[in-house]
Design an enzyme around this catalytic site. Structure first.
Site, PDB file in Angstrom:
ATOM      1  N   HIS A  37       0.842  -1.209   0.000  1.00 53.03           N
ATOM      2  CA  HIS A  37       0.000   0.000   0.000  1.00 53.03           C
ATOM      3  C   HIS A  37       0.879   1.263   0.000  1.00 53.03           C
ATOM      4  O   HIS A  37       0.583   2.236  -0.686  1.00 53.03           O
ATOM      5  CB  HIS A  37      -0.883   0.037   1.255  1.00 53.03           C
ATOM      6  CG  HIS A  37      -1.895  -1.053   1.343  1.00 53.03           C
ATOM      7  ND1 HIS A  37      -1.844  -2.035   2.288  1.00 53.03           N
ATOM      8  CD2 HIS A  37      -3.005  -1.301   0.598  1.00 53.03           C
ATOM      9  CE1 HIS A  37      -2.878  -2.848   2.146  1.00 53.03           C
ATOM     10  NE2 HIS A  37      -3.596  -2.431   1.124  1.00 53.03           N
ATOM     11  N   SER A 185       0.137  -9.015   1.528  1.00 54.14           N
ATOM     12  CA  SER A 185      -1.320  -8.951   1.515  1.00 54.14           C
ATOM     13  C   SER A 185      -1.768  -8.791   2.955  1.00 54.14           C
ATOM     14  O   SER A 185      -1.176  -9.394   3.867  1.00 54.14           O
ATOM     15  CB  SER A 185      -1.891 -10.255   0.950  1.00 54.14           C
ATOM     16  OG  SER A 185      -3.256 -10.393   1.303  1.00 54.14           O
TER      17      SER A 185
END
Ligand code: PAF
Length: 281
Positions: A37, A185
Site C-alpha cells: 500500500h 497482503s
C-alpha cells in the site's frame, strides 16, 4: 493529515484543492496497510500534488461466509503509517455512510469479472466496481493507484474507468514481496505460522513457471502445470485456480503464446491468497 468521515467532508476537501489547481492522487484500501500500500501511495503522489487514502472494508465485495468479519484491522497503525508517508487526507467512511439502506445500483464489468476469481466469487467484482465508482465520485481524484497483485481487479478497474469515461488516470503498482517471496497482503496476517511457511509455494510456483518461460517454453498449459506441481506439494494448500490467460483482456489462451499472465488463487484454511506473474517474450 486530515481525517475525514463523511462524503460531504471528503468532497469539500477535494473541491477546495482542485479549485486551487492541485491534482489529487488516490489510493483506495481496506486498511491493515503494508509496504505494498505504501508503495501505491508513492505512485499516486508521483502524479499528483495531494494524496488521499481511503480505508473502508467494503462489505459488498464479500459474499456470505467469506472473511469479512476476520478481515484484519488496525486503524491506529494505519493512520500512523499514512502520517509517516505524508498522506494529506484519510477518508474513513462507515458502511452506513457509503450505502443507503435501499441502495439498488451496482456496476458490473461482466466479461472480465467472469474468469479466475470471479468463478469462486461471482459477486465480488460487482462489489469492487460499485465501491470504487462511488469512492471516485466522492474523492474526485485525477490519478488512482491499484496494486498489480490484484491483477484481475486492476484490469477491471481500468476497463470500467475507460468505459464510463471517468476522467481518472489508473496506475498500477508492482507486487511487493516479503523476503521469502510471499506477495504482501493484509490477509497474510490471518495465516498460522505453518500456513505462512507453506504459503511461499505461490511465488515458488510462479518462479517454476518463469524458469520454463525463460528456457523458451511458450505453452500456457506447461506454465500452469509447473506452478501447480509446486503449490500441490505445499501442506494444507487447496488450489482455487492456476491459470494462464491473456494479460490484456484475461481471455483463454492456448498453443504457442508470446504473452501471458499466470494467476493463482490458493486457500490455506480460511485464508485465500492470490498471486500472479506476467510473461512476455
Ligand atoms: O483492493 C482492495 O483493497 C479493494 O478491493 C478496494 C480496491 C479498496 C475496493 O474495496
Amino acid at each position: 493529515m486530515d481525517v475525514l468521515h463523511t462524503k460531504a467532508e471528503m468532497r469539500a476537501w477535494s473541491r477546495a484543492r482542485r479549485k486551487g489547481g492541485l491534482r489529487i492522487g488516490f489510493v483506495p484500501t481496506m486498511g491493515f496497510l503494508h509496504d505494498g500500500h505504501l508503495s501505491l501511495i508513492d505512485r499516486a503522489r508521483a502524479g499528483a500534488d495531494r494524496v488521499v487514502v481511503s480505508i473502508f472494508v467494503n462489505p459488498t465485495q464479500f459474499a456470505p461466509g467469506e472473511d469479512l468479519d476476520r478481515y484484519p484491522r488496525d486503524l491506529q497503525g494505519d493512520l500512523r503509517k499514512c502520517r509517516a508517508r505524508n498522506v494529506d487526507a484519510v477518508f474513513l467512511p462507515t458502511p452506513a455512510e457509503m450505502y443507503p439502506p435501499d441502495a439498488a445500483t451496482t456496476v458490473h464489468v461482466p466479461t472480465l469479472a467472469r474468469p479466475l476469481c470471479g468463478r469462486d466469487r461471482p459477486t465480488h467484482f460487482a462489489g469492487v466496481c460499485t465501491i470504487v465508482t462511488k469512492l471516485f465520485n466522492v474523492v474526485q481524484p485525477d490519478v488512482a493507484a491499484f496494486g498489480e497483485k490484484d491483477f484481475q481487479q486492476l484490469a477491471i478497474v481500468r476497463r470500467m474507468t475507460r468505459d464510463l469515461d471517468l476522467p481518472i488516470e489508473i496506475v498500477g503498482g508492482p507486487i511487493v514481496r516479503e523476503p521469502d517471496g510471499l506477495a504482501m497482503s493484509s490477509r497474510n496476517a490471518n495465516l498460522t505460522p505453518d500456513q505462512r511457511r507453506e504459503a511461499v509455494a505461490l511465488s515458488k510456483g510462479l518462479a517454476a513457471a518463469r524458469a520454463i518461460w525463460d528456457a523458451g517454453g511458450r505453452d500456457p498449459r506447461a506454465l500452469e502445470a509447473a506452478a501447480r506441481a509446486v503449490v500441490e506439494a505445499a501442506a494444507g494448500a487447496e488450489i482455487d485456480y492456476v491459470e494462464a490467460r491473456h494479460p490484456d483482456d484475461l481471455t483463454a489462451i492456448e498453443g504457442k503464446v508470446d504473452r501471458a499472465v499466470l494467476a493463482l488463487a490458493v486457500r490455506f484454511g480460511g485464508t485465500r491468497l492470490i498471486d500472479n506473474a506476467v510473461f512476455e517474450a
